[in-house]
Design a protein around this motif. Structure first.
Motif, PDB file in Angstrom:
ATOM      1  N   ALA A 196       0.750  -1.106   0.084  1.00 58.05           N
ATOM      2  CA  ALA A 196       0.081   0.006  -0.059  1.00 58.05           C
ATOM      3  C   ALA A 196       0.797   1.268  -0.014  1.00 58.05           C
ATOM      4  CB  ALA A 196      -0.779   0.006   1.342  1.00 58.05           C
ATOM      5  N   SER A 197       2.025   1.215   0.833  1.00 59.13           N
ATOM      6  CA  SER A 197       2.967   2.583   0.686  1.00 59.13           C
ATOM      7  C   SER A 197       3.485   2.553  -0.506  1.00 59.13           C
ATOM      8  CB  SER A 197       3.956   1.989   1.852  1.00 59.13           C
ATOM      9  OG  SER A 197       3.496   2.179   3.295  1.00 59.13           O
ATOM     10  N   ARG A 198       4.032   1.498  -1.122  1.00 59.04           N
ATOM     11  CA  ARG A 198       4.454   1.714  -2.457  1.00 59.04           C
ATOM     12  C   ARG A 198       3.322   2.205  -3.418  1.00 59.04           C
ATOM     13  NH1 ARG A 198       8.415  -3.915  -2.280  1.00 59.04           N
ATOM     14  NH2 ARG A 198       9.578  -2.918  -0.608  1.00 59.04           N
ATOM     15  N   ILE A 199       2.249   1.885  -3.533  1.00 60.59           N
ATOM     16  CA  ILE A 199       1.275   2.365  -4.211  1.00 60.59           C
ATOM     17  C   ILE A 199       1.162   3.807  -4.215  1.00 60.59           C
ATOM     18  CG2 ILE A 199      -1.293   2.236  -5.154  1.00 60.59           C
ATOM     19  CD1 ILE A 199      -1.206  -0.829  -4.464  1.00 60.59           C
ATOM     20  N   ARG A 200       0.913   4.167  -3.061  1.00 64.87           N
ATOM     21  CA  ARG A 200       1.027   5.574  -2.757  1.00 64.87           C
ATOM     22  C   ARG A 200       2.173   6.416  -3.340  1.00 64.87           C
ATOM     23  NH1 ARG A 200      -3.844   5.387  -1.698  1.00 64.87           N
ATOM     24  NH2 ARG A 200      -4.541   5.062   0.369  1.00 64.87           N
ATOM     25  N   ASP A 201       3.300   5.750  -3.042  1.00 63.03           N
ATOM     26  CA  ASP A 201       4.687   6.344  -3.590  1.00 63.03           C
ATOM     27  C   ASP A 201       4.585   6.321  -5.143  1.00 63.03           C
ATOM     28  OD1 ASP A 201       5.702   7.164  -1.215  1.00 63.03           O
ATOM     29  OD2 ASP A 201       6.853   5.313  -1.191  1.00 63.03           O
ATOM     30  N   TRP A 202       3.913   5.458  -5.780  1.00 66.81           N
ATOM     31  CA  TRP A 202       3.988   5.324  -7.175  1.00 66.81           C
ATOM     32  C   TRP A 202       3.132   6.605  -7.797  1.00 66.81           C
ATOM     33  CZ3 TRP A 202       5.889   1.828 -10.912  1.00 66.81           C
ATOM     34  CH2 TRP A 202       5.471   2.186 -12.197  1.00 66.81           C
ATOM     35  N   ILE A 203       1.976   7.055  -7.182  1.00 63.62           N
ATOM     36  CA  ILE A 203       1.227   8.008  -7.451  1.00 63.62           C
ATOM     37  C   ILE A 203       1.728   9.465  -7.288  1.00 63.62           C
ATOM     38  CG2 ILE A 203      -1.256   8.740  -7.256  1.00 63.62           C
ATOM     39  CD1 ILE A 203      -2.057   5.815  -6.781  1.00 63.62           C
ATOM     40  N   ASP A 204       2.105   9.505  -5.638  1.00 59.68           N
ATOM     41  CA  ASP A 204       2.439  10.726  -5.387  1.00 59.68           C
ATOM     42  C   ASP A 204       3.437  11.732  -6.022  1.00 59.68           C
ATOM     43  OD1 ASP A 204       4.835  10.089  -4.158  1.00 59.68           O
ATOM     44  OD2 ASP A 204       3.918   9.651  -2.164  1.00 59.68           O
ATOM     45  N   PRO A 205       3.431  12.862  -6.106  1.00 63.69           N
ATOM     46  CA  PRO A 205       4.434  13.833  -6.893  1.00 63.69           C
ATOM     47  C   PRO A 205       5.881  13.980  -6.237  1.00 63.69           C
ATOM     48  CG  PRO A 205       2.877  15.203  -5.911  1.00 63.69           C
ATOM     49  CD  PRO A 205       2.598  13.843  -5.273  1.00 63.69           C
ATOM     50  N   ASP A 206       6.068  13.555  -5.107  1.00 69.84           N
ATOM     51  CA  ASP A 206       7.506  13.695  -4.596  1.00 69.84           C
ATOM     52  C   ASP A 206       8.010  12.565  -4.964  1.00 69.84           C
ATOM     53  OD1 ASP A 206       7.430  11.794  -2.217  1.00 69.84           O
ATOM     54  OD2 ASP A 206       5.727  13.124  -1.603  1.00 69.84           O
ATOM     55  N   ASP A 207       9.432  12.444  -4.447  1.00 68.92           N
ATOM     56  CA  ASP A 207      10.500  11.529  -4.607  1.00 68.92           C
ATOM     57  C   ASP A 207      11.050  10.924  -3.208  1.00 68.92           C
ATOM     58  OD1 ASP A 207      11.591   9.672  -6.513  1.00 68.92           O
ATOM     59  OD2 ASP A 207      13.535  10.935  -6.600  1.00 68.92           O
ATOM     60  N   GLN A 208      10.037  11.145  -2.311  1.00 67.17           N
ATOM     61  CA  GLN A 208      10.409  10.550  -0.868  1.00 67.17           C
ATOM     62  C   GLN A 208       9.670   9.570  -0.453  1.00 67.17           C
ATOM     63  OE1 GLN A 208      13.117  11.977   0.958  1.00 67.17           O
ATOM     64  NE2 GLN A 208      13.593  13.108  -0.949  1.00 67.17           N
ATOM     65  N   PRO A 209      10.427   8.238  -0.002  1.00 70.47           N
ATOM     66  CA  PRO A 209       9.363   7.074   0.375  1.00 70.47           C
ATOM     67  C   PRO A 209       8.607   7.433   1.490  1.00 70.47           C
ATOM     68  CG  PRO A 209      11.864   6.521  -0.109  1.00 70.47           C
ATOM     69  CD  PRO A 209      11.635   8.029   0.015  1.00 70.47           C
ATOM     70  N   SER A 210       7.243   6.949   1.648  1.00 72.73           N
ATOM     71  CA  SER A 210       6.499   7.245   2.593  1.00 72.73           C
ATOM     72  C   SER A 210       5.863   5.972   3.097  1.00 72.73           C
ATOM     73  CB  SER A 210       5.309   8.104   2.136  1.00 72.73           C
ATOM     74  OG  SER A 210       4.407   7.245   1.183  1.00 72.73           O
ATOM     75  N   GLY A 211       5.346   6.035   4.594  1.00 73.84           N
ATOM     76  CA  GLY A 211       4.932   5.067   4.968  1.00 73.84           C
ATOM     77  C   GLY A 211       5.924   3.899   5.241  1.00 73.84           C
ATOM     78  N   ILE A 212       5.568   2.610   5.960  1.00 72.09           N
ATOM     79  CA  ILE A 212       6.465   1.441   6.165  1.00 72.09           C
ATOM     80  C   ILE A 212       6.645   0.797   4.734  1.00 72.09           C
ATOM     81  CG2 ILE A 212       6.377  -0.616   7.114  1.00 72.09           C
ATOM     82  CD1 ILE A 212       4.578   0.330   9.398  1.00 72.09           C
ATOM     83  N   GLY A 213       7.920   0.600   4.462  1.00 71.62           N
ATOM     84  CA  GLY A 213       8.204  -0.056   3.112  1.00 71.62           C
ATOM     85  C   GLY A 213       8.135   0.880   1.829  1.00 71.62           C
ATOM     86  N   GLY A 214       7.882   2.005   1.929  1.00 68.45           N
ATOM     87  CA  GLY A 214       7.681   2.868   0.837  1.00 68.45           C
ATOM     88  C   GLY A 214       8.776   2.931  -0.180  1.00 68.45           C
ATOM     89  N   ALA A 215       8.578   3.124  -1.396  1.00 70.90           N
ATOM     90  CA  ALA A 215       9.727   3.106  -2.327  1.00 70.90           C
ATOM     91  C   ALA A 215       9.647   4.088  -3.439  1.00 70.90           C
ATOM     92  CB  ALA A 215       9.834   1.613  -3.074  1.00 70.90           C
ATOM     93  N   GLU A 216      10.697   4.875  -3.791  1.00 71.20           N
ATOM     94  CA  GLU A 216      10.680   5.727  -4.759  1.00 71.20           C
ATOM     95  C   GLU A 216      11.714   5.296  -5.775  1.00 71.20           C
ATOM     96  OE1 GLU A 216       8.516   7.986  -5.643  1.00 71.20           O
ATOM     97  OE2 GLU A 216       7.622   8.725  -3.883  1.00 71.20           O
ATOM     98  N   ALA A 217      12.054   6.086  -6.805  1.00 71.70           N
ATOM     99  CA  ALA A 217      13.049   5.838  -7.699  1.00 71.70           C
ATOM    100  C   ALA A 217      14.372   5.190  -7.372  1.00 71.70           C
ATOM    101  CB  ALA A 217      13.454   7.045  -8.650  1.00 71.70           C
ATOM    102  N   ALA A 218      15.009   6.018  -6.188  1.00 76.39           N
ATOM    103  CA  ALA A 218      16.231   5.146  -5.722  1.00 76.39           C
ATOM    104  C   ALA A 218      16.123   3.924  -5.218  1.00 76.39           C
ATOM    105  CB  ALA A 218      16.724   6.015  -4.556  1.00 76.39           C
TER     106      ALA A 218
END
Length: 302
Positions: free
Chosen positions: A125-147
């Motif tokens: 769920a955190s990764r789905i949020r990060d896929w959509i949100d405009p920033d490049d900072q991981p959010s929530g537990i286990g979030g993931a952005e480009a890095a």
């Protein structure tokens, strides 16, 4: 070599030739038979598509005119000449829109429908949020952005914008094709933070409450009893009930049984409002290819 032996050898050669020709003929016959069957299935698919498109057009017109069109989940049966078509109408508010769904709803979908553990559901769920949100900072537990995607060698990178199609979920790190196919029947657009229980498919209600058969029972209630029955579930963070709200967008899933015993399905999202660039009094948002299926209830409860 004696004349008898020559005749014997010739006879054996002839028998081998006959056997070989028989195999060739049999293989050709099987090939022709296979092509005939494929052609018959394709012709039936084309007929199914015409029948289903006609039924969907009638239902879209009905939804546009009906005062409560798009307010609740319903299954209709239309008779078009000798053809019978079942159409499942699911308003957008009865499905899960991953762009706006609450964390509780998204995690429940991944856990109770997708089969993930509670911890895995939180991470995805955190990764789905990060896929959509405009920033490049991981959010929530286990979030993931480009890095994090690059470090994991994942073949795609977050869009950092709204998804154009729910199939984009397959690009989210950790989302498998198996998970996607399980939750796909319950994904929608233009939804809310919670699911409107009156608009939700029976299978989604059953899965999220853990009570098989509950969805069908709730939808079968007379109008005067629904509010009281729904109250027990709308107190949870997953469901709500907005009886006076009719969604403009609805998913129409039509099915028809062909003469060969195959069941065919056509799925279309429609907006009840007309747009300047459309040729119909409603707007077709997107159409899925006509395909063979097992049946409405089996698809709703995969």
């Amino acid at each position: 070599m004696s004349r008898g032996r020559q005749r014997g050898a010739a006879l054996i050669l002839v028998l081998w030739l006959v056997a070989g020709l028989a195999l060739v003929v049999a293989a050709s016959a099987r090939s022709v038979s296979g092509h005939v069957r494929l052609a018959a299935v394709e012709l039936e698919r084309l007929r199914a598509e015409a029948v289903l498109d006609g039924a969907i057009a009638l239902m879209a017109q009905h939804l546009r005119r009906a005062p409560d069109g798009g307010a609740a989940y319903r299954v209709y049966r239309l008779t078009l000449g000798s053809d019978v078509v079942d159409i499942e109408v699911t308003p957008a508010k009865g499905l899960v829109d991953v762009a706006v769904a609450s964390d509780e709803v998204l995690q429940a979908l991944l856990r109770d429908v997708g089969g993930l553990s509670a911890g895995e559901a939180v991470v995805i769920a955190s990764r789905i949020r990060d896929w959509i949100d405009p920033d490049d900072q991981p959010s929530g537990i286990g979030g993931a952005e480009a890095a994090q995607y690059r470090a994991a060698g994942w073949p795609s990178l977050p869009r950092n914008a709204a998804m154009e199609d729910d199939a984009e979920l397959l690009g989210v790190m950790g989302v498998t094709s198996d998970l996607y196919e399980k939750i796909r029947p319950f994904l929608g657009v233009n939804g809310g933070q919670r699911i409107d229980i009156a608009a939700a498919p029976p299978g989604l209600i059953d899965r999220l409450t853990g009570k098989p058969g509950l969805g069908a029972r709730l939808h079968a209630l007379p109008a005067e009893r629904r509010e009281a029955e729904f109250a027990a579930y709308t107190a949870s963070p997953l469901f709500e009930h907005r009886p006076g709200v009719a969604d403009r967008a609805s998913r129409l899933r039509a099915q028809w049984m062909g003469s060969q015993g195959h069941r065919w399905q056509r799925q279309v999202w429609v907006d009840r409002a007309e747009r300047p660039d459309t040729l119909t009094p409603w707007t077709t948002l997107w159409v899925e290819p006509t395909r063979r299926t097992r049946g409405l209830e089996q698809d709703i409860n995969p």
